[in-house]
Design a protein around this motif. Structure first.
Motif, PDB file in Angstrom:
ATOM      1  N   MET A   7      16.653   7.397  38.694  1.00 25.04           N
ATOM      2  CA  MET A   7      15.837   7.860  37.571  1.00 25.04           C
ATOM      3  C   MET A   7      14.806   6.787  37.262  1.00 25.04           C
ATOM      4  O   MET A   7      15.143   5.628  37.033  1.00 25.04           O
ATOM      5  CB  MET A   7      16.694   8.117  36.328  1.00 25.04           C
ATOM      6  CG  MET A   7      17.522   9.376  36.384  1.00 25.04           C
ATOM      7  SD  MET A   7      16.592  10.907  36.572  1.00 25.04           S
ATOM      8  CE  MET A   7      15.558  10.932  35.109  1.00 25.04           C
ATOM      9  N   ASN A  10      11.029   9.534  33.291  1.00 26.88           N
ATOM     10  CA  ASN A  10      11.566  10.887  33.150  1.00 26.88           C
ATOM     11  C   ASN A  10      11.619  11.636  34.464  1.00 26.88           C
ATOM     12  O   ASN A  10      11.776  12.850  34.478  1.00 26.88           O
ATOM     13  CB  ASN A  10      10.720  11.687  32.147  1.00 26.88           C
ATOM     14  CG  ASN A  10      10.971  11.219  30.733  1.00 26.88           C
ATOM     15  OD1 ASN A  10      12.091  10.877  30.368  1.00 26.88           O
ATOM     16  ND2 ASN A  10       9.925  11.189  29.928  1.00 26.88           N
ATOM     17  N   GLU A  11      11.463  10.926  35.572  1.00 30.78           N
ATOM     18  CA  GLU A  11      11.490  11.563  36.881  1.00 30.78           C
ATOM     19  C   GLU A  11      12.702  11.108  37.685  1.00 30.78           C
ATOM     20  O   GLU A  11      13.163   9.980  37.542  1.00 30.78           O
ATOM     21  CB  GLU A  11      10.249  11.188  37.698  1.00 30.78           C
ATOM     22  CG  GLU A  11       8.960  11.735  37.180  1.00 30.78           C
ATOM     23  CD  GLU A  11       7.814  11.328  38.084  1.00 30.78           C
ATOM     24  OE1 GLU A  11       6.956  12.189  38.323  1.00 30.78           O
ATOM     25  OE2 GLU A  11       7.751  10.158  38.528  1.00 30.78           O
ATOM     26  N   TRP A  13      13.680  10.199  41.383  1.00 31.48           N
ATOM     27  CA  TRP A  13      13.092   9.847  42.672  1.00 31.48           C
ATOM     28  C   TRP A  13      14.177   9.941  43.723  1.00 31.48           C
ATOM     29  O   TRP A  13      15.336   9.575  43.475  1.00 31.48           O
ATOM     30  CB  TRP A  13      12.527   8.440  42.639  1.00 31.48           C
ATOM     31  CG  TRP A  13      11.245   8.305  41.865  1.00 31.48           C
ATOM     32  CD1 TRP A  13      10.849   9.034  40.778  1.00 31.48           C
ATOM     33  CD2 TRP A  13      10.211   7.377  42.119  1.00 31.48           C
ATOM     34  NE1 TRP A  13       9.635   8.611  40.335  1.00 31.48           N
ATOM     35  CE2 TRP A  13       9.215   7.590  41.137  1.00 31.48           C
ATOM     36  CE3 TRP A  13      10.015   6.384  43.053  1.00 31.48           C
ATOM     37  CZ2 TRP A  13       8.047   6.841  41.100  1.00 31.48           C
ATOM     38  CZ3 TRP A  13       8.857   5.633  43.005  1.00 31.48           C
ATOM     39  CH2 TRP A  13       7.884   5.875  42.045  1.00 31.48           C
ATOM     40  N   ARG A  24       9.141  12.624  44.271  1.00 28.76           N
ATOM     41  CA  ARG A  24       9.205  12.511  42.811  1.00 28.76           C
ATOM     42  C   ARG A  24       9.551  13.913  42.312  1.00 28.76           C
ATOM     43  O   ARG A  24       8.835  14.873  42.593  1.00 28.76           O
ATOM     44  CB  ARG A  24       7.877  12.029  42.255  1.00 28.76           C
ATOM     45  CG  ARG A  24       7.556  10.611  42.711  1.00 28.76           C
ATOM     46  CD  ARG A  24       6.186  10.181  42.313  1.00 28.76           C
ATOM     47  NE  ARG A  24       6.106  10.011  40.861  1.00 28.76           N
ATOM     48  CZ  ARG A  24       5.035   9.512  40.243  1.00 28.76           C
ATOM     49  NH1 ARG A  24       3.974   9.154  40.940  1.00 28.76           N
ATOM     50  NH2 ARG A  24       5.036   9.382  38.936  1.00 28.76           N
ATOM     51  N   ILE A  25      10.644  14.008  41.558  1.00 27.08           N
ATOM     52  CA  ILE A  25      11.195  15.316  41.198  1.00 27.08           C
ATOM     53  C   ILE A  25      11.266  15.450  39.689  1.00 27.08           C
ATOM     54  O   ILE A  25      11.746  14.546  38.995  1.00 27.08           O
ATOM     55  CB  ILE A  25      12.609  15.476  41.816  1.00 27.08           C
ATOM     56  CG1 ILE A  25      12.535  15.303  43.338  1.00 27.08           C
ATOM     57  CG2 ILE A  25      13.231  16.803  41.424  1.00 27.08           C
ATOM     58  CD1 ILE A  25      13.877  15.132  44.012  1.00 27.08           C
ATOM     59  N   ASP A  26      10.800  16.582  39.177  1.00 21.65           N
ATOM     60  CA  ASP A  26      10.914  16.881  37.752  1.00 21.65           C
ATOM     61  C   ASP A  26      12.385  17.112  37.433  1.00 21.65           C
ATOM     62  O   ASP A  26      13.030  17.968  38.047  1.00 21.65           O
ATOM     63  CB  ASP A  26      10.091  18.120  37.411  1.00 21.65           C
ATOM     64  CG  ASP A  26      10.166  18.473  35.946  1.00 21.65           C
ATOM     65  OD1 ASP A  26      11.155  19.154  35.556  1.00 21.65           O
ATOM     66  OD2 ASP A  26       9.264  18.081  35.190  1.00 21.65           O
ATOM     67  N   LYS A  27      12.926  16.346  36.497  1.00 31.77           N
ATOM     68  CA  LYS A  27      14.371  16.411  36.228  1.00 31.77           C
ATOM     69  C   LYS A  27      14.785  17.730  35.581  1.00 31.77           C
ATOM     70  O   LYS A  27      15.942  18.119  35.659  1.00 31.77           O
ATOM     71  CB  LYS A  27      14.821  15.232  35.376  1.00 31.77           C
ATOM     72  CG  LYS A  27      14.343  15.266  33.951  1.00 31.77           C
ATOM     73  CD  LYS A  27      14.898  14.097  33.179  1.00 31.77           C
ATOM     74  CE  LYS A  27      14.506  14.220  31.715  1.00 31.77           C
ATOM     75  NZ  LYS A  27      15.078  13.177  30.907  1.00 31.77           N
ATOM     76  N   THR A  28      13.856  18.447  34.965  1.00 34.91           N
ATOM     77  CA  THR A  28      14.201  19.710  34.319  1.00 34.91           C
ATOM     78  C   THR A  28      14.138  20.877  35.289  1.00 34.91           C
ATOM     79  O   THR A  28      15.078  21.661  35.393  1.00 34.91           O
ATOM     80  CB  THR A  28      13.249  19.976  33.127  1.00 34.91           C
ATOM     81  OG1 THR A  28      13.325  18.866  32.238  1.00 34.91           O
ATOM     82  CG2 THR A  28      13.641  21.243  32.389  1.00 34.91           C
ATOM     83  N   THR A  33       7.151  16.891  42.327  1.00 36.46           N
ATOM     84  CA  THR A  33       5.859  16.717  41.661  1.00 36.46           C
ATOM     85  C   THR A  33       4.937  15.778  42.424  1.00 36.46           C
ATOM     86  O   THR A  33       3.754  15.707  42.122  1.00 36.46           O
ATOM     87  CB  THR A  33       6.046  16.176  40.233  1.00 36.46           C
ATOM     88  OG1 THR A  33       6.718  14.921  40.310  1.00 36.46           O
ATOM     89  CG2 THR A  33       6.854  17.146  39.387  1.00 36.46           C
TER      90      THR A  33
END
Length: 114
Positions: A7, A10-11, A13, A24-28, A33
């Motif tokens: 983490m 707010n991303e 990885w 890079r991944i949106d956590k929601t 991204t």
């Protein structure tokens, strides 16, 4: 094909196994991204030669991500790598999104039984 999750802000990885890429991944939403393409971060030939001369195995895959929240620093390393690298993000000047996807998303062959 992802491993080594970290983490960062707010991303989420993630290292894409077998590549020199980080997603890079949106956590929601879970959507990717952005991509970090780290080709050339380790000079593999010279690292392999040094390892061989020292009687050790040569470097393998990129697989380590670390975040220093206090210093706002990002570090990467790999399996049997001789060093850890601090990285800073810079926009890709000559790398298109399409090319980054080709470099970073492993092709999986699916064989069907007949």
């Amino acid at each position: 094909m992802i491993n080594e999750l970290e983490m960062i802000g707010n991303e989420l990885w993630a290292n894409v196994y077998g590549t020199d890429c980080l997603a890079r991944i949106d956590k929601t939403s879970g959507s990717v991204t952005g991509w970090l393409v780290l080709n050339g971060i380790l000079e593999r030939q010279s690292a392999a030669a040094e390892a061989k001369a020292a009687g050790r195995e040569g470097p393998d895959v990129l697989n380590g991500i670390a975040w220093d929240p206090d210093g706002k620093r990002i570090f990467v390393t790999g399996k049997l790598w001789p060093a850890m690298f601090e990285i800073q993000l810079e926009p890709a000047r000559e790398l298109t999104l399409k090319r980054a996807r080709r470099m970073c998303i492993p092709r999986i062959n699916i064989f069907r039984a007949r």
